[in-house]
Design an enzyme around this catalytic site. Structure first.
Site, PDB file in Angstrom:
ATOM      1  N   GLU A   1       7.341  11.253  -2.695  1.00 27.55           N
ATOM      2  CA  GLU A   1       6.225  12.071  -2.223  1.00 27.55           C
ATOM      3  C   GLU A   1       6.581  12.736  -0.886  1.00 27.55           C
ATOM      4  O   GLU A   1       7.108  12.091   0.029  1.00 27.55           O
ATOM      5  CB  GLU A   1       5.010  11.159  -2.052  1.00 27.55           C
ATOM      6  CG  GLU A   1       3.773  11.799  -1.491  1.00 27.55           C
ATOM      7  CD  GLU A   1       2.630  10.806  -1.358  1.00 27.55           C
ATOM      8  OE1 GLU A   1       1.482  11.251  -1.190  1.00 27.55           O
ATOM      9  OE2 GLU A   1       2.883   9.581  -1.428  1.00 27.55           O
TER      10      GLU A   1
ATOM     11  N   LYS B   1      -1.496  16.628  -6.302  1.00 26.00           N
ATOM     12  CA  LYS B   1      -2.068  15.279  -6.257  1.00 26.00           C
ATOM     13  C   LYS B   1      -3.587  15.335  -6.369  1.00 26.00           C
ATOM     14  O   LYS B   1      -4.258  16.090  -5.666  1.00 26.00           O
ATOM     15  CB  LYS B   1      -1.652  14.615  -4.942  1.00 26.00           C
ATOM     16  CG  LYS B   1      -2.044  13.149  -4.791  1.00 26.00           C
ATOM     17  CD  LYS B   1      -1.467  12.589  -3.491  1.00 26.00           C
ATOM     18  CE  LYS B   1      -1.740  11.113  -3.305  1.00 26.00           C
ATOM     19  NZ  LYS B   1      -1.128  10.590  -2.059  1.00 26.00           N
TER      20      LYS B   1
ATOM     21  N   CYS C   1       1.732   9.027  -5.999  1.00 23.51           N
ATOM     22  CA  CYS C   1       1.258   7.847  -5.290  1.00 23.51           C
ATOM     23  C   CYS C   1      -0.133   7.388  -5.722  1.00 23.51           C
ATOM     24  O   CYS C   1      -0.300   6.779  -6.761  1.00 23.51           O
ATOM     25  CB  CYS C   1       1.331   8.076  -3.778  1.00 23.51           C
ATOM     26  SG  CYS C   1       1.360   6.526  -2.824  1.00 23.51           S
TER      27      CYS C   1
ATOM     28  N   LYS D   1      -6.616  -2.750  26.310  1.00 24.54           N
ATOM     29  CA  LYS D   1      -5.191  -3.046  26.492  1.00 24.54           C
ATOM     30  C   LYS D   1      -4.395  -2.598  25.272  1.00 24.54           C
ATOM     31  O   LYS D   1      -3.328  -1.979  25.392  1.00 24.54           O
ATOM     32  CB  LYS D   1      -4.975  -4.552  26.696  1.00 24.54           C
ATOM     33  CG  LYS D   1      -5.220  -5.075  28.080  1.00 24.54           C
ATOM     34  CD  LYS D   1      -4.738  -6.519  28.169  1.00 24.54           C
ATOM     35  CE  LYS D   1      -4.984  -7.134  29.519  1.00 24.54           C
ATOM     36  NZ  LYS D   1      -4.486  -8.526  29.608  1.00 24.54           N
TER      37      LYS D   1
END
Length: 580
Positions: A48, A114, A150, A551
């Site tokens: 793909e 697709k 996919c 963080k």
């Protein structure tokens, strides 16, 4: 359908391409297609979006990038002779499509678009692409091949089922399916089930390589209409996966099994007949079953370790770094990062830096030296005591009257981060950080200290898994490069006297159990209690996970090995009033 069809010689080119490098990707695809033809394949399948690399993200919003992809595809087509090639590319038409080009006789003969665009987990395809409207068939000398990309086959039903009902004996799937732990076997089971459901052979060609946080593991597979594996590609390596597919067998099976017959006519209108192509004459002396490889899947820990190695190697190489460096403490985490780096790049491209302080034990310093020697990497030592004393002196008046706390601990980590980044600036090295997922989850790290760097190799690896991977890596070599004392010593940041991680955190078995349920499965506090997690720790740990999102947002990318990696998968607001 003819009474008899000779087996179709198929080759799946699981290649490692680079996002945005259209010229380089086209050259690589040309070589693999030519090799497939020369080795006897009639059809060569590429992954793909092989022309652009996957995922190209916002490059797809640039008209000149899409134009370059179109030019690259045409150049590839002009030089493709004697074989049918199926190649993924981004198509710019009335909109942008995730497409599969059918190349034969020096030209693009047809394009499949697709149909199912994933928009979950790490996928954002609905941001970029318009969906195709129907399945597609290509006739090749009497054989019917169904085309999919996919996600088209990840759920039962169209377009794959419609293609099978319209007569496809083989469904080809060009894929860029990213790795997470256990994904390869999961994929294979899915492909086997689709083959059985549709009484149709399936050929699944996957991408291989690292792209930022994502790793694509290869593991391409071809199965017959009964779900029997005919060929299986290697993991974490490029390869040409050959198979000979008996196209006649699927039709014969459908004749005997009438379950699908009532649906056939209603489905014909939902499939586009894209092209009719001539088929190469087979070599009468060739054995159609020759050349098929069935690689055995890696065991679990070897699989995870392979993903870390490939993800690290490709991030370093594709971004043009000649060398990496990291702080080596003599602890378990930095030891794992060092072994992965040495395996990924070769020891000659790795520099380990020990930066002892007044709190560094003789044992960790000795272990760091021994591990570096065992792996053959360069080891530098820069003591941080002079810098630490200077900082303490500079802050003495400001901090007068206040007790020592985590501030002084963090100063040491930030000094080390500064030293590593200075070497990065001076020599052009990439700094690898050494924090694991357990610590990252609860903020047991220093912003601009041990989080400073360019790539976080084990940011998605829980602490308990770190120990398992070190044991696996040590057992792999007869000389056991990681000293046993690194594995058995209680973990410590060594930022104050007699410090141990379990002074601040639950034991890692308990912590990782809580984190797995809370992060990987989004379990509520009530569910965590029902699962046996200790009530005394839950509120504190869940709060630490929530408040340390700021963080995590500032940390470098790292290899994704779970289904809920921070950043690409788990996306939480920093400003957040919900707890639990």
């Amino acid at each position: 359908m003819p009474r008899s069809l000779p087996p179709l010689r198929l080759a799946l080119a699981q290649v490692n391409v680079r996002v945005g490098d259209v010229e380089g990707n086209v050259a690589k695809l040309r070589d693999w297609i030519d090799r497939g033809r020369d080795e006897g394949a009639e059809v060569v399948v590429a992954p793909e979006l092989a022309i652009s690399g996957y995922p190209p993200e916002d490059l797809l919003l640039k008209e000149h990038f899409l134009g370059a992809c179109a030019e690259g595809l045409q150049a590839l087509a002009r030089e493709t002779e004697g074989v049918v090639a199926l190649v993924g590319f981004p198509e710019r038409a009335d909109d942008v499509y995730n497409a599969l080009a059918v190349i034969a006789d020096g030209a693009v003969q047809a394009v499949y678009r697709k149909c199912d665009l994933p928009n979950y987990s790490v996928f954002d395809e609905q941001r970029y692409f318009q969906r195709g409207e129907a399945g597609g068939l290509v006739e090749l000398g009497g054989a019917r091949l169904g085309l999919t990309i996919c996600e088209d086959i990840w759920t039962p039903g169209p377009p794959a089922s419609a293609e099978a009902l319209a007569g496809a004996q083989l469904i080809v799937n060009a894929s860029a399916s990213p790795y997470h732990r256990g994904k390869g076997r999961q994929r294979e089971r899915m492909v086997v089930q689709r083959a059985r459901d549709n009484l149709c052979a399936f050929a699944f060609c996957n991408l291989v390589g690292g792209q930022d946080e994502l790793v694509f593991d290869g593991y391409s597979v071809v199965v017959d209409h009964e779900g029997t594996v005919l060929a299986r590609g290697p993991q974490y390596a490029e390869g040409l996966v050959h198979a000979a597919v008996d196209l006649h067998a699927a039709g014969t099976a459908r004749l005997r099994d009438a379950r699908l017959r009532p649906s056939v006519r209603s489905q014909l209108q939902h499939v586009d007949h894209l092209a009719v192509l001539e088929r190469r004459e087979p070599d009468p002396a060739a054995d159609p079953a020759a050349g098929a490889d069935v690689h055995e899947p890696l065991e679990d820990l070897a699989d995870v370790y392979g993903a870390l190695v490939l993800g690290t190697r490709d991030y370093v190489d594709k971004n043009g770094f000649e060398r990496v460096c990291l702080g080596l403490s003599g602890g378990i985490d930095s030891s794992l990062v060092l072994t992965v780096a040495a395996d990924a790049l070769g020891p000659e491209r790795v520099t380990a830096v020990t930066m002892p302080s007044r709190y560094s034990s003789e044992g960790t310093r000795t272990d760091a030296e021994l591990l570096a020697a065992n792996l053959g990497v360069e080891l530098l030592e820069i003591a941080i005591e002079p810098a630490f004393e200077a900082f303490e002196g500079m802050l003495a008046q400001t901090f007068d009257g206040r007790e020592r706390d985590a501030t002084e601990e963090n100063l040491q980590a930030r000094i080390r981060g500064n030293l590593l980044m200075a070497m990065s600036n001076k020599f052009g090295w990439l700094v690898l950080t050494t924090g694991n997922k357990s610590e990252t989850s609860v903020g047991y790290s220093t912003l601009y200290g041990d989080t400073a760097g360019g790539f976080a190799v084990i940011k998605d690896v829980a602490k308990t898994l770190v120990y398992e991977l070190i044991a696996f890596r040590n057992a792999r070599d007869a000389d056991h490069p990681v000293p046993e004392s690194i594995i058995t010593r209680p973990p410590s940041a060594e930022l104050r006297a007699d410090q141990r991680d379990d002074d601040s955190l639950p034991d890692y078995d308990t912590l990782d159990r809580i984190l797995e349920l809370a992060i990987e499965h989004d379990a509520s506090p009530e569910q965590l209690l029902a699962a046996g997690c200790p009530a005394t720790e839950l509120e504190r740990i869940l709060r630490l996970v929530d408040v340390n999102e700021y963080k995590r947002r500032q940390q470098p990318p790292g290899v994704r090995i779970s289904e809920r990696a921070f950043g690409r998968d788990r996306r939480m607001p920093i400003t957040n009033g919900f707890r639990g």
